[in-house]
Structure formats: structure tokens, C-alpha cells
Design an enzyme around this catalytic site. Structure first.
Site, mmCIF file in Angstrom:
data_model
loop_
_atom_site.group_PDB
_atom_site.id
_atom_site.type_symbol
_atom_site.label_atom_id
_atom_site.label_comp_id
_atom_site.label_asym_id
_atom_site.label_seq_id
_atom_site.Cartn_x
_atom_site.Cartn_y
_atom_site.Cartn_z
ATOM 1 N N LYS A 116 0.882 -1.369 -0.062
ATOM 2 C CA LYS A 116 -0.060 0.188 -0.072
ATOM 3 C C LYS A 116 0.958 1.397 -0.127
ATOM 4 O O LYS A 116 0.387 2.180 -0.675
ATOM 5 C CB LYS A 116 -0.826 -0.182 1.299
ATOM 6 C CG LYS A 116 -2.093 -0.964 1.029
ATOM 7 C CD LYS A 116 -3.204 -0.687 1.907
ATOM 8 C CE LYS A 116 -4.597 -1.616 1.774
ATOM 9 N NZ LYS A 116 -5.595 -1.520 2.832
ATOM 10 N N LYS A 198 -4.565 -11.531 -7.597
ATOM 11 C CA LYS A 198 -5.888 -11.850 -7.073
ATOM 12 C C LYS A 198 -6.825 -10.829 -7.631
ATOM 13 O O LYS A 198 -6.487 -9.713 -8.052
ATOM 14 C CB LYS A 198 -5.772 -11.811 -5.514
ATOM 15 C CG LYS A 198 -6.648 -10.665 -4.746
ATOM 16 C CD LYS A 198 -6.566 -10.492 -3.323
ATOM 17 C CE LYS A 198 -7.246 -9.609 -2.549
ATOM 18 N NZ LYS A 198 -7.405 -9.267 -1.354
ATOM 19 N N LYS A 201 -10.488 -5.292 -5.355
ATOM 20 C CA LYS A 201 -11.438 -4.192 -5.537
ATOM 21 C C LYS A 201 -10.809 -2.890 -6.040
ATOM 22 O O LYS A 201 -11.464 -2.033 -6.523
ATOM 23 C CB LYS A 201 -12.448 -4.110 -4.369
ATOM 24 C CG LYS A 201 -11.985 -3.935 -3.067
ATOM 25 C CD LYS A 201 -13.151 -3.691 -2.137
ATOM 26 C CE LYS A 201 -12.559 -3.989 -0.652
ATOM 27 N NZ LYS A 201 -13.829 -4.106 0.180
#
Ligand code: TRP
Length: 335
Positions: A116, A198, A201
Site C-alpha cells: 500500500k 488476485k 476491488k
């Protein structure tokens, strides 16, 4: 089994953006059956989502959408506590205490923090680094026995276990040391555009994911555009990551076994296969969407669920937090 002997489950999802089919098949769907066996607390972790810049009006909407989605996915508020993290102030308070026993080094090493930080290089805030401590607080506050998580959260769960053990060793037995409950299916739902990544979202390419809010046409179109593997045969295997992913989605949504699915698509092309995957996904997603929509129109009901959930959670949270404060040496307030 009576209430007292039931083991406790805690899990949560952030109210950020769209919940994907991967989130549903991997996490939220497994929550429903757990309700029969465990005392479950299902939380919308709004404080966690603040680690990335949010637009207030969107955060508000996403939070209520997710509450309705939980119920639409089978969380029964008469069986489980469904609540919003920020409604129970003890989450943030216990996180502070746990901060004082968490080491900068161990937080700095967290894979998700590193990822992140790379993605949000202009906003590497302290909350981003603290994220796993707040998650540990969520879990430990309820003396949770079992935490259903995806593979990507295993490292965070390990930290929660370490912090529980560290606290217990220093101040005597206080926290239950939680176990993870890895869902076998969902961890394998991959991006439709890159089957090695993966289904996320936050993927900037909307074609890579199926959102639970996508309508039937969008789902069909995204599956048509999904990448495939070089030969034309519908079978699973390490050499066929893209078709394996689509087969996983198909089997999970249709309930057909892998072997039967492969047999039924023998000699058929990718086009026909993708259509069948779309049908299966739509048959899962449409009833959830309809129920979510119905629930969102009934604000009074959702608010009563949230009130009841927060009341129950607060009671448990306050018990743990006052025990923690006492053990550390903080003086209880005179009432
Ligand atoms: N970090 C989790 C995720 O991104 C969400 C979460 C926050 C969570 N607190 C939790 C999950 C406690 C399980 C238990 O998926």
C-alpha cells in the site's frame, strides 16, 4: 449448544469501493454457515478504510451499502451481531494500548503495508502502518476464537496472535489467542485480466473484476473479455491459470463439481463456456442485489439492526477493555 459454550467468530470487510465476486466467494459467503455453530460478530470496518483518502459522502454510502449486503448475503441479525466499527469506541482505545506493545519493526515488515505504501506513495500515513494493530484490536476485543480470513490477511492474523501472547505473557492471561479459518475457495479467485493476481476491488482496470453491483450485461461482457489460455480445451491445471480461474468461479457459483464441469464442456469452445460462467454468476449475484436494494429502502430496519449489533458488541468490548486497563495499572474512573 448454548450461548456460553459457543466459540466466537469475528470478521470484517472495509466499506471501500465495490465488493467483488472474489470477496463474496472467498469471505462473506462462508460467514453464513458459521452462524449455526458459532457466536458471530460481523463488522463493517469503517475506521480501517480511513487509511486511504475517502470522500465522506461516498464512505457514508459505502458503509450502509455494505451493511445491507451483509444481510443480503445471509447474515441473520437475530443470530449474529452486525455492527459498524466506529460505533464501538473501544476498538480505537484498545488499538492504542496494543500500539504500545507492537514494534515498529514488525509493522514495517508487513507485506500489505509495503504494497500500500507503494500504491499510495503520496499518503503513507501512520494509520496505514497501524492498520494491523487496529485489526488485532477488532479481534482481541471480543475474545475471538476463530477469524475467517482470506490468504492475504494471514500475516495480520499472525500479528494479532503475537500481540495477544505478548500481552498475556507480560500482564497474565487476558486475551484468547485467535485461530484463522482460511476459506479454501475464495483465495483462488483471480483477476479476469491477469490470472496470476488476485481479484482486487482496487484494481484500476474494471474489466479485471466482477463487482457484486454489476448488472447482468456487464457481468457477461467482462467474462467475454476475460483472458484465456493458449489451447482451446476447458480443463483446470497449473498450465491453464485463466481457465482454472473461470472454472473455479463456475463451480463455486453453480455448485457443479470440477470433474462434472470439465465433462460438460468437453469439445465445446471458450465462447460457450464463458456464457455458462456468466449464467452461473448472474444466478448468484442477482438475488443478492435484489435483496440489498430492498433492504436499503428500509432505513429504519437497518438502523435497528445496527443499534442492536452495536449494543451487543459494546457490552463485550467494554468487558475486555476494562480488564485490560486494570491489568496495565490504569485507575478506573469513579462513577
Ligand atoms: N483487514 C481486513 C481486510 O482487508 C479487514 C478487517 C479489519 C478484518 N479488521 C478485521 C478481517 C478483523 C477479519 C478480522 O480484508
Amino acid at each position: 449448544m448454548d450461548e456460553v459454550s459457543k466459540k466466537r467468530v469475528f470478521s470484517g470487510v472495509q466499506p471501500t469501493g465495490k465488493v467483488t465476486l472474489g470477496n463474496y466467494l472467498g469471505a462473506i459467503r462462508s460467514w453464513k454457515p458459521l452462524q449455526e455453530q458459532y457466536e458471530c460478530l460481523y463488522c463493517v470496518v469503517d475506521l480501517h478504510s480511513l487509511t486511504v483518502t475517502q470522500v465522506p459522502a461516498e464512505l457514508r454510502k459505502n458503509t450502509m451499502d455494505l451493511v445491507a449486503l451483509y444481510i443480503a448475503c445471509g447474515i441473520d441479525p437475530t443470530k449474529s451481531s452486525l455492527f459498524i466499527q466506529s460505533h464501538v469506541h473501544e476498538h480505537a482505545e484498545l488499538a492504542w494500548i496494543l500500539d504500545t506493545i507492537a514494534y515498529v519493526g514488525e509493522l514495517n515488515r508487513m507485506t500489505q503495508f509495503k504494497d500500500k505504501s507503494r500504491k499510495h506513495a503520496d499518503n503513507i500515513n501512520m494509520g496505514l502502518m497501524n492498520y494491523p494493530v487496529l485489526m488485532a484490536s477488532d479481534i482481541l476485543l471480543y475474545q475471538t476464537d476463530v477469524v475467517p480470513v482470506g490468504k492475504d490477511q494471514v500475516q495480520h492474523l499472525e500479528l494479532a496472535r503475537d500481540l495477544a501472547q505478548r500481552f498475556n505473557a507480560r500482564y497474565s492471561d487476558t486475551f484468547v489467542v485467535p485461530e484463522g479459518h482460511l476459506s479454501k475457495s475464495g483465495q483462488s479467485i483471480k483477476s479476469l485480466q491477469d490470472p496470476t493476481a488476485k481479484m482486487s476491488k482496487s484494481d484500476p482496470n474494471d474489466n479485471a473484476l466482477i463487482s457484486l453491483t454489476d448488472d447482468a450485461d456487464t457481468i457477461r461482457r467482462k467474462l467475454k473479455r476475460a483472458v484465456t489460455d493458449s489451447d482451446t480445451c476447458v480443463r483446470h491445471g497449473a498450465d491453464k491459470p485463466a481457465i482454472t480461474n473461470l472454472l473455479n468461479i463456475y463451480t463455486l457459483c453453480s455448485g457443479v463439481s470440477m470433474a462434472d464441469a470439465e465433462k460438460s464442456f468437453e469439445g465445446k469452445g471458450y465462447g460457450e463456456f464463458k456464457d455458462a460462467v456468466a449464467d452461473a454468476v448472474i444466478s448468484v449475484v442477482e438475488p443478492i442485489q435484489a435483496e440489498q436494494k430492498r433492504l436499503l429502502a428500509d432505513k429504519a430496519y437497518l438502523e435497528s439492526v445496527l443499534k442492536q449489533g452495536a449494543d451487543k458488541a459494546s457490552y463485550l468490548a467494554q468487558k475486555t477493555l476494562s480488564k485490560v486497563y486494570r491489568k496495565i495499572g490504569l485507575i478506573p474512573r469513579i462513577r
